[in-house]
Design an enzyme around this catalytic site. Structure first.
Site, PDB file in Angstrom:
ATOM      1  N   HIS B 164       0.859  -1.190   0.000  1.00 31.41           N
ATOM      2  CA  HIS B 164       0.000   0.000   0.000  1.00 31.41           C
ATOM      3  C   HIS B 164       0.890   1.233   0.000  1.00 31.41           C
ATOM      4  O   HIS B 164       2.112   1.136   0.147  1.00 31.41           O
ATOM      5  CB  HIS B 164      -0.973  -0.018   1.182  1.00 31.41           C
ATOM      6  N   HIS B 166       1.228   3.973   1.966  1.00 32.83           N
ATOM      7  CA  HIS B 166       1.678   4.767   3.111  1.00 32.83           C
ATOM      8  C   HIS B 166       3.195   4.954   3.054  1.00 32.83           C
ATOM      9  O   HIS B 166       3.934   4.054   2.631  1.00 32.83           O
ATOM     10  CB  HIS B 166       1.260   4.094   4.428  1.00 32.83           C
ATOM     11  N   ASP B 168       5.643   4.866   5.107  1.00 37.77           N
ATOM     12  CA  ASP B 168       6.589   3.929   5.727  1.00 37.77           C
ATOM     13  C   ASP B 168       6.729   2.634   4.926  1.00 37.77           C
ATOM     14  O   ASP B 168       7.493   1.751   5.318  1.00 37.77           O
ATOM     15  CB  ASP B 168       6.206   3.639   7.191  1.00 37.77           C
ATOM     16  N   HIS B 169       6.021   2.551   3.804  1.00 35.29           N
ATOM     17  CA  HIS B 169       6.151   1.378   2.932  1.00 35.29           C
ATOM     18  C   HIS B 169       6.723   1.729   1.559  1.00 35.29           C
ATOM     19  O   HIS B 169       7.036   0.836   0.783  1.00 35.29           O
ATOM     20  CB  HIS B 169       4.794   0.678   2.775  1.00 35.29           C
ATOM     21  N   HIS B 284      -7.757  -1.320   5.010  1.00 30.68           N
ATOM     22  CA  HIS B 284      -6.835  -0.503   5.814  1.00 30.68           C
ATOM     23  C   HIS B 284      -7.282   0.952   5.692  1.00 30.68           C
ATOM     24  O   HIS B 284      -8.298   1.239   5.048  1.00 30.68           O
ATOM     25  CB  HIS B 284      -5.399  -0.719   5.280  1.00 30.68           C
ATOM     26  N   ASP B 355      -0.513  -3.890   5.603  1.00 25.32           N
ATOM     27  CA  ASP B 355      -1.244  -3.403   6.777  1.00 25.32           C
ATOM     28  C   ASP B 355      -2.738  -3.625   6.567  1.00 25.32           C
ATOM     29  O   ASP B 355      -3.272  -3.379   5.480  1.00 25.32           O
ATOM     30  CB  ASP B 355      -1.010  -1.900   6.961  1.00 25.32           C
ATOM     31  N   HIS B 415       5.706  -5.716  11.689  1.00 26.09           N
ATOM     32  CA  HIS B 415       5.131  -4.369  11.643  1.00 26.09           C
ATOM     33  C   HIS B 415       4.663  -3.925  13.032  1.00 26.09           C
ATOM     34  O   HIS B 415       3.559  -3.432  13.222  1.00 26.09           O
ATOM     35  CB  HIS B 415       3.938  -4.342  10.653  1.00 26.09           C
TER      36      HIS B 415
END
Lengths: 460, 460
Positions: B164, B166, B168-169, B284, B355, B415
């Protein structure tokens, strides 16, 4: 204020100053950073205390030393500290000062490598601390993690300056802002975080935040510097104007667009009562900039004898005179600041240059004249000058010639190719220092390392 | 194949298997990574060899151990290895196997933290190694540095899967690709690096590369998965289709646009003779996906006695039969694979979920059924389930219920909120494991740590 490394001694000393000392502190892998929750900023490296008598903590305990200032009397004790035997590398070089009066000004290098971040050298990032505020210069990938490893608090960052748009200088910016946002609460009355950088930076940031569904909880503004076409080879120049047209993130005011002031040959970024910050043009593979922070002169010292002679009673009138206002005594006599103040004390000047093979125009040399600290890149050694020039980079010789031309008091080299490993890792970086020093009449040159802190003392 | 940590012992053991052993190896700070130039990939952590008799290297020397496989006979020797006393933290957990025949399949966690990277836990990244290729799942900021700290080679990455969008990914992706490009030479005949991820990923990547003036020297393609509106709260859904319209980077073919197959309720990403990779939908805060790699069954074992009985001479005919082709003997008789092959051996199945607070539709459970390894997020503990759900995240209980419903053989949690520190850093992560295990009838659950490697053995 040059640095010497004592053989067989974990301290760095500043000769000529009995009250200042640099200690190499080491992050303790067993106790780790002192993070307790996501709310508080998660980093305080620790120092295993020595077993020496009078140690700072009980034997075998860890003791946080970061950011603390120790009185002179503790210095002999601090000198006994040993790096934690299980530690990997100095987490920082911290200046433990005897307590100089006045406003401190410090530079901490968070990343000193070029091209990409490595475990031994982070990508470009430099933090300037002054008056409780932190200003970040460049933000390569991993800068937020380097900040956590240091003694600094990311939440204190109020301004960010980006020298140019290469990835190793900007790819850490969206993540850093998102993490700052996680640590903050919505407060529209907060002053925005000002971000300065070349045209295109706003689009990079907005697109990254938009696509990652990131909404920053604090206000910020991106002020873009419009480069001129002679700041890079013609075939590399790209016009990013209008790239963010029609785009807007609700929480972000667009910020200013700053054009070159043709008379000054520079960009005026900000000015207040205390200081002025300007940008100047550099030549690189892509348009690059240097930044100069110049403090305004402080009022001179009050001449106490003259004050007594003129009959000024000690108290608030001293302060008024110091602030530049004339006072009227009970006797009816007027005393002006000029009667009792010494000559104004010059402010400090710090110059941080982006990647470059040299300046564009004459402003760089003029603005950097007499710099207290000049941070200049030296990606490759002098023997690779052709390659450096081809890639738009400098060698120690390039940097030293520029430092000499503007009579900088201290030259700090950084942005080393990842082929050069940091001190203590088996490579001799000393050749880069020697190449620069050879052109500076024996003036010492500093090689930046990750987490090194340099203090710029007030002038007296 | 659960992991146990021996108290007072730097090794991790796999009970029930005499020939496998996990060693904690430590990066030597004095000798550092074995980088010699920018061309070669700059990382091989080193292990200070022990002074024990028969040590692997002369006493006091460093010896690279990464990625090597040792015969059973060396295991007692390996067990004597001590972590380098000056090392900071395990640079990786490496499975030293006795040499299992066939194709290895390993997962290495490069980042196991949520929200942002920390020194103790990197942002999300997981590397799968199979058949000499590396596939990366998610690429948070700092992934390239984590790769350098590990025993893995970034240059081997041929496919990247993003769960996804976000930050932090994904914030490590532009930098990783730029560094890969620095290490490669232009070669248009190379197979492109395939990058799979949600709609919008291409625009993020292109804009980042364009504005940072980065031109990748290797071909790549971004294949975008079009999410459905029920994969996130309605107010969070954004339509990124057409965001990159009119944009194109010359070296990048646009890649495919993958829509949900309504019959299968999944996305078919790739299929070849050996395996198939599908994506399925997760719920999510923003649309998220899970990926399942399913190996196709291998042919069963040749029945040598039957081959002899039927008069098949040892040699190339064995290979033909194994590959599924009938053969005609000199006698004129035909032997078919069905005559001499045992039952097909099922392939391995690895599932990596992004996530989520749960799946969307029924495909996730069906596709993950019988997974050999199921990697599931568990950001917060069960006691914070409401908070987790609000943020679109899972707890150990959520993960365990899903693992139970699809009868996964091994559940790996990852995670973790940065509030949970890794093992050995003073926090008890064990509660998360116990919460999951309580729902799995005593089946052991693994808590991922940065640099942990898990081997998925071939089925026999």
């Amino acid at each position: 204020m040059a640095l010497h490394r004592h053989p067989n001694n974990p301290t760095l000393c500043i000769p000529g100053s009995a009250v200042q000392r640099l200690l190499e502190l080491w992050q303790c892998p067993f106790h780790g950073p002192a993070q307790t929750s996501q709310q508080s900023h998660p980093v305080h490296p620790w120092q295993r205390s020595p077993k020496a008598p009078g140690a700072l903590a009980a034997s075998g305990q860890c003791q946080p030393l970061w950011g603390r200032t120790f009185p002179k009397s503790r210095l002999p004790l601090l000198a006994q500290l040993q790096p934690c035997p299980a530690a990997s590398r100095p987490a920082a070089l911290v200046c433990v000062a005897g307590g100089s009066a006045g406003m401190s000004l410090e530079l901490t290098f968070l990343g000193t490598g070029s091209a990409f971040p490595c475990p031994a050298r982070g990508a470009a990032a430099l933090l300037l601390r002054r008056d409780g505020h932190c200003w970040l210069f460049d933000c390569g990938e991993g800068t937020q993690t380097q900040l956590m490893r240091s003694h600094l608090r990311a939440a204190r960052i109020t301004k960010i300056f980006i020298t140019h748009l290469h990835g190793d200088h900007i790819f850490g910016l969206p993540g850093l802002l998102c993490t700052l946002s996680l640590q903050s609460s919505p407060d529209a009355s907060k002053a925005p975080v000002d971000i300065y950088g070349p045209l295109g930076l706003r689009s990079f940031l907005w697109r990254s935040l938009e696509l990652s569904h990131s909404q920053l909880l604090f206000p910020y503004a991106v002020h873009e510097l419009v480069p001129t076409r002679d700041q890079c080879p013609p075939e590399e120049f790209r016009d990013f104007s209008g790239l963010d047209r029609g785009e807007a993130l609700p929480q972000a005011p667009p910020g200013r667009v700053l054009h070159l002031d043709p008379g000054e040959d520079s960009y005026l970024l900000l000015e207040d009562e205390q200081l002025v910050v300007r940008a100047f043009r550099l030549f690189h593979r892509v348009p690059s900039f240097g930044f100069v922070l110049q403090e305004k002169p402080r009022p001179g010292k009050l001449n106490v004898q003259k004050l007594k002679d003129l009959g000024v009673p000690p108290g608030p009138l001293y302060g008024q005179l110091k602030r530049g206002a004339a006072v009227v005594l009970e006797s009816g006599a007027t005393v002006t600041p000029g009667d009792v103040l010494g000559a104004p004390v010059p402010g400090r000047k710090v110059c941080v240059l982006g990647d470059c093979s040299g300046p564009v125009g004459l402003a760089a040399e003029r603005l950097c004249r007499g710099a207290d600290v000049l941070v200049h890149e030296a990606t490759l050694e002098d023997g690779l000058q052709e390659l450096a020039r081809e890639r738009g980079h400098s060698t120690p010789g390039t940097a030293a010639r520029f430092a000499r031309s503007c009579r900088a008091r201290r030259l700090v080299l950084t942005h080393f190719s990842q082929r050069y490993r940091p001190a203590g890792h088996g490579t001799d970086l000393g050749q880069l220092r020697r190449q620069a020093e050879a052109l500076l009449d024996g003036q010492e040159v500093t090689l930046a390392e990750d987490f090194m802190t340099i203090e710029v003392p007030l002038k007296q």
